[in-house]
Design an enzyme around this catalytic site. Structure first.
Site, mmCIF file in Angstrom:
data_model
loop_
_atom_site.group_PDB
_atom_site.id
_atom_site.type_symbol
_atom_site.label_atom_id
_atom_site.label_comp_id
_atom_site.label_asym_id
_atom_site.label_seq_id
_atom_site.Cartn_x
_atom_site.Cartn_y
_atom_site.Cartn_z
ATOM 1 N N LYS A 112 0.885 -1.176 0.000
ATOM 2 C CA LYS A 112 0.000 0.000 0.000
ATOM 3 C C LYS A 112 0.915 1.216 0.000
ATOM 4 O O LYS A 112 1.693 1.419 0.938
ATOM 5 C CB LYS A 112 -0.881 0.012 1.251
ATOM 6 C CG LYS A 112 -1.589 1.352 1.430
ATOM 7 C CD LYS A 112 -2.373 1.461 2.717
ATOM 8 C CE LYS A 112 -2.603 2.935 3.041
ATOM 9 N NZ LYS A 112 -3.387 3.141 4.263
ATOM 10 N N GLY B 175 -7.540 8.371 10.651
ATOM 11 C CA GLY B 175 -7.691 8.407 12.103
ATOM 12 C C GLY B 175 -8.762 9.348 12.606
ATOM 13 O O GLY B 175 -8.944 9.492 13.810
ATOM 14 N N ALA C 133 -9.359 4.899 4.942
ATOM 15 C CA ALA C 133 -9.170 6.000 5.892
ATOM 16 C C ALA C 133 -10.433 6.801 6.144
ATOM 17 O O ALA C 133 -11.174 7.147 5.218
ATOM 18 C CB ALA C 133 -8.051 6.957 5.456
ATOM 19 N N GLY C 134 -10.626 7.061 7.411
ATOM 20 C CA GLY C 134 -11.691 7.954 7.841
ATOM 21 C C GLY C 134 -13.004 7.282 8.197
ATOM 22 O O GLY C 134 -13.873 7.901 8.807
ATOM 23 N N ASN D 268 -9.063 0.914 10.206
ATOM 24 C CA ASN D 268 -8.132 0.681 11.306
ATOM 25 C C ASN D 268 -8.618 1.346 12.597
ATOM 26 O O ASN D 268 -9.044 0.703 13.548
ATOM 27 C CB ASN D 268 -6.742 1.176 10.916
ATOM 28 C CG ASN D 268 -5.660 0.816 11.927
ATOM 29 O OD1 ASN D 268 -4.489 0.904 11.622
ATOM 30 N ND2 ASN D 268 -5.994 0.373 13.132
ATOM 31 N N THR D 269 -8.599 2.687 12.594
ATOM 32 C CA THR D 269 -8.875 3.422 13.836
ATOM 33 C C THR D 269 -10.217 3.059 14.468
ATOM 34 O O THR D 269 -10.306 2.878 15.686
ATOM 35 C CB THR D 269 -8.814 4.939 13.552
ATOM 36 O OG1 THR D 269 -7.542 5.235 12.982
ATOM 37 C CG2 THR D 269 -8.998 5.744 14.819
HETATM 38 C C1 LIG Z 1 -3.330 1.460 8.836
HETATM 39 C C2 LIG Z 1 -3.560 2.343 7.716
HETATM 40 O O1 LIG Z 1 -3.157 2.098 6.609
HETATM 41 C C3 LIG Z 1 -4.297 3.565 7.988
HETATM 42 O O2 LIG Z 1 -3.427 4.598 7.861
HETATM 43 C C4 LIG Z 1 -5.453 3.615 7.060
HETATM 44 O O3 LIG Z 1 -5.375 4.644 6.159
HETATM 45 C C5 LIG Z 1 -6.742 3.505 7.762
HETATM 46 O O4 LIG Z 1 -7.262 4.711 8.194
HETATM 47 P P1 LIG Z 1 -8.195 4.785 9.488
HETATM 48 O O5 LIG Z 1 -7.296 4.551 10.635
HETATM 49 O O6 LIG Z 1 -8.784 6.154 9.450
HETATM 50 O O7 LIG Z 1 -9.236 3.697 9.372
#
Ligand SMILES: CC(=O)[C@@H](O)[C@H](O)COP(=O)(O)O
Length: 261
Positions: A97, A158, A184-185, A206-207
C-alpha cells in the site's frame, strides 16, 4: 454465489481490509482478524521488528492472511519505493500500500508522488495499492500504470469522520475498472455499508476498530456491515424520488369510493 474480489491474482471472500495500528494490546490483533474474517491486513514497515518477535507486529498475524506492508512515513516517491523494497526483502510478500504523506496536520497523500511510486513498483512486480485523495484524473493514470486497486480516502486518517468525499469516490467507482477500496476515515459500520452500497469493492478500516470500546465486537460489526452493503449493491437499490409515491395504488373498491359511486 461466487462474489470473490480478485486482487493481484488472489481471490478474496472478505471485502474488509484491516489496519493493525493503535490497538491497546497487540494480543487483540489475531482475535480481531479472526472475528472480522479479514484476509488482508496492512502493517507499517516501521512496526516490523525482525529482531524481536514480541515486538514484531507480524507475529500477531495469523497464517494465511495476506500482509500488505504500507509505506507510512514516506514523504516522496523515492522513500516509498525504498520502504516497499525493504518490506519485500524482509519477507513481507509483494503487496504494497503506497502511502506518501508530506502533510502532518491532515495527513493528505501526495497524489503525484504516489503515481510516480506506483509506476516504479509495478514495473518491479509489486501488487500496488495506492492510497490517494479521490481524483478521477489521477485514478485513471494509476489504473493505466498498473495499480491493482485505487484506495481513496473517505476522510483524514484516524479521524473517524466518515465518507466526506463520497461524491468524488462515486466518480472513481463509475469510471474505473480496477477495484475501489475506501481507505481511511471510516468511523462506523454504517459508513462502511454505505461505501459498499455505492459499489466500492472493499473498505480498509483501522482506527474505528482499534479504538472501539470492544475492538473484537467492532470487528464483527464491520464484517456484517460490509457484507450487508455488498449484498445491497448486488441486489440493486430502488430509485430515490423527490416526492411521495403511494405503496398501494388506488384500485377497485377504493377507486369507486373516491369517485363517490
Ligand atoms: C493502517 C492504515 O493504513 C491507515 O493509515 C489507514 O489509512 C486507515 O485509516 P483509518 O485509521 O482512518 O481507518
Amino acid at each position: 454465489m461466487n462474489d470473490s474480489l480478485v486482487i493481484g491474482g488472489t481471490s478474496l471472500e472478505s471485502r474488509l481490509v484491516l489496519g493493525t495500528g493503535k490497538f491497546p494490546d497487540r494480543h487483540l490483533i489475531p482475535r480481531v482478524i479472526a472475528e472480522s474474517k479479514a484476509q488482508v491486513v496492512t502493517v507499517a514497515l516501521r512496526r516490523v521488528n525482525l529482531a524481536n518477535p514480541e515486538d514484531n507486529v507480524l507475529s500477531y498475524i495469523p497464517e494465511g492472511v495476506v500482509v500488505m506492508p504500507n509505506t507510512s512515513g514516506a514523504r516522496c516517491a523515492e522513500e516509498a519505493v525504498r520502504i516497499a523494497r525493504l518490506a519485500r526483502a524482509a519477507g513481507c510478500g509483494n503487496w504494497v500500500k503506497i502511502e506518501i504523506v508530506p502533510d502532518q496536520v491532515y495527513l493528505m497523500p501526495d497524489n503525484q508522488e504516489t503515481l510516480r511510486a506506483t509506476e516504479i513498483l509495478v514495473k518491479e512486480g509489486f501488487v500496488v495499492l495506492p492510497y490517494v485523495l479521490p481524483d478521477l484524473v489521477i485514478g485513471r493514470k494509476l489504473q493505466d500504470a498498473g495499480a491493482a486497486a485505487v484506495m481513496p480516502l473517505g476522510a483524514p486518517i484516524g479521524s473517524n469522520r466518515g465518507l466526506k468525499t463520497a461524491e468524488l469516490i462515486r466518480m472513481l467507482v463509475e469510471e474505473l475498472e480496477v477495484p475501489i477500496i475506501v481507505d481511511a476515515g471510516i468511523g462506523r459500520p454504517s459508513e462502511a455499508a454505505a461505501a459498499m452500497e455505492m459499489g466500492c469493492a472493499a473498505v480498509l478500516v483501522n482506527t474505528a476498530v482499534a479504538t472501539a470500546g470492544d475492538p473484537v465486537g467492532m470487528a464483527r460489526a464491520f464484517a456484517l456491515a460490509v457484507e450487508a452493503g455488498r449484498r445491497a449493491f448486488l441486489a440493486g437499490l430502488g430509485p430515490v424520488r423527490e416526492y411521495a409515491e403511494a405503496s398501494s395504488p388506488l384500485t377497485g373498491f377504493l377507486a369507486e369510493l373516491e369517485q363517490g359511486t
